[in-house]
Design a protein around this motif. Sequence first.
Motif, PDB file in Angstrom:
ATOM      1  N   ILE A 242       0.818  -1.223   0.000  1.00 49.39           N
ATOM      2  CA  ILE A 242       0.000   0.000   0.000  1.00 49.39           C
ATOM      3  C   ILE A 242       0.848   1.268   0.000  1.00 49.39           C
ATOM      4  O   ILE A 242       0.362   2.336  -0.326  1.00 49.39           O
ATOM      5  CB  ILE A 242      -1.023   0.053   1.167  1.00 49.39           C
ATOM      6  CG1 ILE A 242      -0.320   0.123   2.526  1.00 49.39           C
ATOM      7  CG2 ILE A 242      -2.025  -1.062   1.124  1.00 49.39           C
ATOM      8  CD1 ILE A 242      -1.251   0.643   3.621  1.00 49.39           C
ATOM      9  N   GLU A 243       2.130   1.125   0.375  1.00 48.11           N
ATOM     10  CA  GLU A 243       2.988   2.317   0.381  1.00 48.11           C
ATOM     11  C   GLU A 243       3.135   2.907  -1.026  1.00 48.11           C
ATOM     12  O   GLU A 243       3.486   4.066  -1.186  1.00 48.11           O
ATOM     13  CB  GLU A 243       4.358   2.018   0.998  1.00 48.11           C
ATOM     14  CG  GLU A 243       5.150   0.889   0.379  1.00 48.11           C
ATOM     15  CD  GLU A 243       4.731  -0.491   0.901  1.00 48.11           C
ATOM     16  OE1 GLU A 243       3.636  -0.613   1.476  1.00 48.11           O
ATOM     17  OE2 GLU A 243       5.502  -1.442   0.696  1.00 48.11           O
ATOM     18  N   ASP A 244       2.866   2.075  -2.060  1.00 53.63           N
ATOM     19  CA  ASP A 244       2.910   2.590  -3.430  1.00 53.63           C
ATOM     20  C   ASP A 244       1.594   3.262  -3.816  1.00 53.63           C
ATOM     21  O   ASP A 244       1.462   3.783  -4.915  1.00 53.63           O
ATOM     22  CB  ASP A 244       3.184   1.438  -4.411  1.00 53.63           C
ATOM     23  CG  ASP A 244       4.523   0.767  -4.127  1.00 53.63           C
ATOM     24  OD1 ASP A 244       5.402   1.445  -3.555  1.00 53.63           O
ATOM     25  OD2 ASP A 244       4.679  -0.422  -4.440  1.00 53.63           O
ATOM     26  N   MET A 245       0.590   3.190  -2.929  1.00 48.57           N
ATOM     27  CA  MET A 245      -0.732   3.722  -3.284  1.00 48.57           C
ATOM     28  C   MET A 245      -1.192   4.855  -2.370  1.00 48.57           C
ATOM     29  O   MET A 245      -1.839   5.782  -2.810  1.00 48.57           O
ATOM     30  CB  MET A 245      -1.780   2.604  -3.207  1.00 48.57           C
ATOM     31  CG  MET A 245      -1.461   1.415  -4.074  1.00 48.57           C
ATOM     32  SD  MET A 245      -2.676   0.095  -3.781  1.00 48.57           S
ATOM     33  CE  MET A 245      -1.653  -1.326  -3.915  1.00 48.57           C
ATOM     34  N   PHE A 246      -0.915   4.731  -1.072  1.00 50.16           N
ATOM     35  CA  PHE A 246      -1.436   5.699  -0.102  1.00 50.16           C
ATOM     36  C   PHE A 246      -0.315   6.221   0.799  1.00 50.16           C
ATOM     37  O   PHE A 246       0.692   5.533   0.993  1.00 50.16           O
ATOM     38  CB  PHE A 246      -2.498   5.051   0.807  1.00 50.16           C
ATOM     39  CG  PHE A 246      -3.515   4.213   0.080  1.00 50.16           C
ATOM     40  CD1 PHE A 246      -4.312   4.775  -0.912  1.00 50.16           C
ATOM     41  CD2 PHE A 246      -3.682   2.867   0.386  1.00 50.16           C
ATOM     42  CE1 PHE A 246      -5.255   4.003  -1.585  1.00 50.16           C
ATOM     43  CE2 PHE A 246      -4.617   2.091  -0.285  1.00 50.16           C
ATOM     44  CZ  PHE A 246      -5.408   2.656  -1.273  1.00 50.16           C
ATOM     45  N   ALA A 247      -0.568   7.419   1.373  1.00 52.96           N
ATOM     46  CA  ALA A 247       0.396   7.972   2.337  1.00 52.96           C
ATOM     47  C   ALA A 247      -0.159   7.955   3.755  1.00 52.96           C
ATOM     48  O   ALA A 247       0.579   7.815   4.727  1.00 52.96           O
ATOM     49  CB  ALA A 247       0.762   9.398   1.945  1.00 52.96           C
ATOM     50  N   THR A 248      -1.492   8.108   3.856  1.00 52.57           N
ATOM     51  CA  THR A 248      -2.134   8.099   5.181  1.00 52.57           C
ATOM     52  C   THR A 248      -3.306   7.124   5.145  1.00 52.57           C
ATOM     53  O   THR A 248      -4.152   7.203   4.258  1.00 52.57           O
ATOM     54  CB  THR A 248      -2.645   9.509   5.549  1.00 52.57           C
ATOM     55  OG1 THR A 248      -1.551  10.412   5.515  1.00 52.57           O
ATOM     56  CG2 THR A 248      -3.264   9.516   6.946  1.00 52.57           C
ATOM     57  N   THR A 249      -3.323   6.214   6.089  1.00 54.43           N
ATOM     58  CA  THR A 249      -4.358   5.191   6.113  1.00 54.43           C
ATOM     59  C   THR A 249      -5.107   5.250   7.438  1.00 54.43           C
ATOM     60  O   THR A 249      -4.489   5.376   8.498  1.00 54.43           O
ATOM     61  CB  THR A 249      -3.726   3.788   5.931  1.00 54.43           C
ATOM     62  OG1 THR A 249      -3.053   3.761   4.679  1.00 54.43           O
ATOM     63  CG2 THR A 249      -4.770   2.695   5.931  1.00 54.43           C
ATOM     64  N   ALA A 250      -6.433   5.149   7.347  1.00 52.55           N
ATOM     65  CA  ALA A 250      -7.266   5.131   8.563  1.00 52.55           C
ATOM     66  C   ALA A 250      -7.635   3.689   8.877  1.00 52.55           C
ATOM     67  O   ALA A 250      -8.050   2.943   7.987  1.00 52.55           O
ATOM     68  CB  ALA A 250      -8.529   5.952   8.335  1.00 52.55           C
ATOM     69  N   VAL A 251      -7.468   3.309  10.131  1.00 47.20           N
ATOM     70  CA  VAL A 251      -7.750   1.928  10.549  1.00 47.20           C
ATOM     71  C   VAL A 251      -8.478   1.927  11.893  1.00 47.20           C
ATOM     72  O   VAL A 251      -8.354   2.868  12.675  1.00 47.20           O
ATOM     73  CB  VAL A 251      -6.448   1.091  10.674  1.00 47.20           C
ATOM     74  CG1 VAL A 251      -5.783   0.894   9.328  1.00 47.20           C
ATOM     75  CG2 VAL A 251      -5.472   1.722  11.663  1.00 47.20           C
ATOM     76  N   ASN A 252      -9.195   0.830  12.149  1.00 47.77           N
ATOM     77  CA  ASN A 252      -9.822   0.664  13.470  1.00 47.77           C
ATOM     78  C   ASN A 252      -9.129  -0.458  14.242  1.00 47.77           C
ATOM     79  O   ASN A 252      -9.680  -0.980  15.200  1.00 47.77           O
ATOM     80  CB  ASN A 252     -11.320   0.353  13.331  1.00 47.77           C
ATOM     81  CG  ASN A 252     -11.574  -0.989  12.670  1.00 47.77           C
ATOM     82  OD1 ASN A 252     -10.762  -1.469  11.882  1.00 47.77           O
ATOM     83  ND2 ASN A 252     -12.705  -1.588  12.971  1.00 47.77           N
TER      84      ASN A 252
ATOM     85  N   VAL B 192     -14.790   2.251  13.843  1.00 46.33           N
ATOM     86  CA  VAL B 192     -15.214   2.105  12.454  1.00 46.33           C
ATOM     87  C   VAL B 192     -16.328   3.100  12.083  1.00 46.33           C
ATOM     88  O   VAL B 192     -16.349   3.638  10.980  1.00 46.33           O
ATOM     89  CB  VAL B 192     -15.631   0.635  12.177  1.00 46.33           C
ATOM     90  CG1 VAL B 192     -16.931   0.267  12.884  1.00 46.33           C
ATOM     91  CG2 VAL B 192     -15.704   0.338  10.716  1.00 46.33           C
ATOM     92  N   ARG B 193     -17.215   3.371  13.016  1.00 52.57           N
ATOM     93  CA  ARG B 193     -18.315   4.302  12.739  1.00 52.57           C
ATOM     94  C   ARG B 193     -17.763   5.697  12.413  1.00 52.57           C
ATOM     95  O   ARG B 193     -18.116   6.306  11.406  1.00 52.57           O
ATOM     96  CB  ARG B 193     -19.257   4.357  13.953  1.00 52.57           C
ATOM     97  CG  ARG B 193     -20.453   5.246  13.782  1.00 52.57           C
ATOM     98  CD  ARG B 193     -21.328   5.173  15.019  1.00 52.57           C
ATOM     99  NE  ARG B 193     -21.990   3.882  15.115  1.00 52.57           N
ATOM    100  CZ  ARG B 193     -23.173   3.600  14.574  1.00 52.57           C
ATOM    101  NH1 ARG B 193     -23.807   4.526  13.891  1.00 52.57           N
ATOM    102  NH2 ARG B 193     -23.711   2.410  14.690  1.00 52.57           N
TER     103      ARG B 193
END
Length: 392
Positions: A354-364, A385-386
């Motif tokens: 994913i480092e080739d696609m996104f810089a900031t990722t939101a996770v729960n 998640v909500r």
Amino acid sequence: MYLSSEQERMLDGEMGEVTARLMRLLVRLGDVYGADRMIPVESVQVSGVSYKSIGDPGLAFLRDFADRGARVKTLTFLNPAGMDLENWKELGIPRDFAEKQQAIIDAFRQMGIVVTATCTPYLAGNLPRFREHIAWAESSAVSFANSVIGARTNREGGPSALAAAITGLTPNYGLHLDEARQPDILVEVDAELEYTADFGALGHHVGKIVQNRVPFFRGIPRANTDNLKGLGAAMAASGAVALYHVDGMTPEADGMDTAGLETIHVGREELDETYEALNTGEQADAVITGCPHASLREVIEIARLVEGKTLTRELWVCTSRSTKEVAERMGLDDVIERAGGHIVADTCMVVSPIEDMFATTAVNSGKAATYLPSFCRQKVVFSNVRKLLEEA
Ligand code: F3S
């Protein structure tokens, strides 16, 4: 260590050079940890599946093993791969990566391994029973199997899990023994835990403190299996917890002696501090849930939350192939796709590139929030998640 005559013959090469090599590895491991004998395992979960993790040397090693006739003796599942094995193109995985990943899967298939790549094998057709001896490798699956099911496994490495798969054996030490399953630290929880993310924050905090000890939790009145898989995964990531007990909830907790144990207290303040520490980003490019792989209940919840909405960020719901297939049959994939998201099988946010696609990722997930900065060079938004889906 005592070996039966059949095991001696395996060691002497009567069952092939690959088996002999792997028996040597298991005997060495058993000697180091003081095992008295080998025990048969009913199932194995092998890690080191993603091309991102093992690269060309790993692929060459697996191909060589498969070509030399290595075949598994027991039910063996795989950890997540580096991509959705069917929909990799749509998700933007580079072709070169995909070809290497497929070659890894082919080598595992040649060895007779079940080609389903998930960190929740217990939700995908490999459910051990209480006290069953198994040899699993992925840390959250190990934690769930030991703690929530009461099966018995050490946290295997890639090679030792493969050795267990091919010989059907593991050395009898560590969490296979009663004495190592006793708690050695008490955790008193005084905070309301509503979302799986709260359990992840709790797990992250406790794992850092207890490291590889066995915590016994008090003060958790309610938790479903998704909450518990989130708790265990986070403790295995920030520490190395492979077994925990929850008072009144997990199968071995009853009757455990906690008198005189060192005690730590966790309240709302510690959880808020953990949320703050794990949040290193602000505007997420993508929301990725399903660490550990989402259960059907979690997929249903997400579909309900996004139904009729249009997301402004990428959304991946990572899960096993079998859960995805049921979700498709229920039309949940259509609901999620219409909102702009994807149900992604066989992989996850940490082992795919994913480092080739996104810089900031939101996770729960407390585990994903722990690993994403180092493994995937991500800034992280960590919340329930909500809230994540509302913001997306
Ligand atoms: Fe599973 Fe990947 Fe999380 S392997 S536990 S979804 S980091």
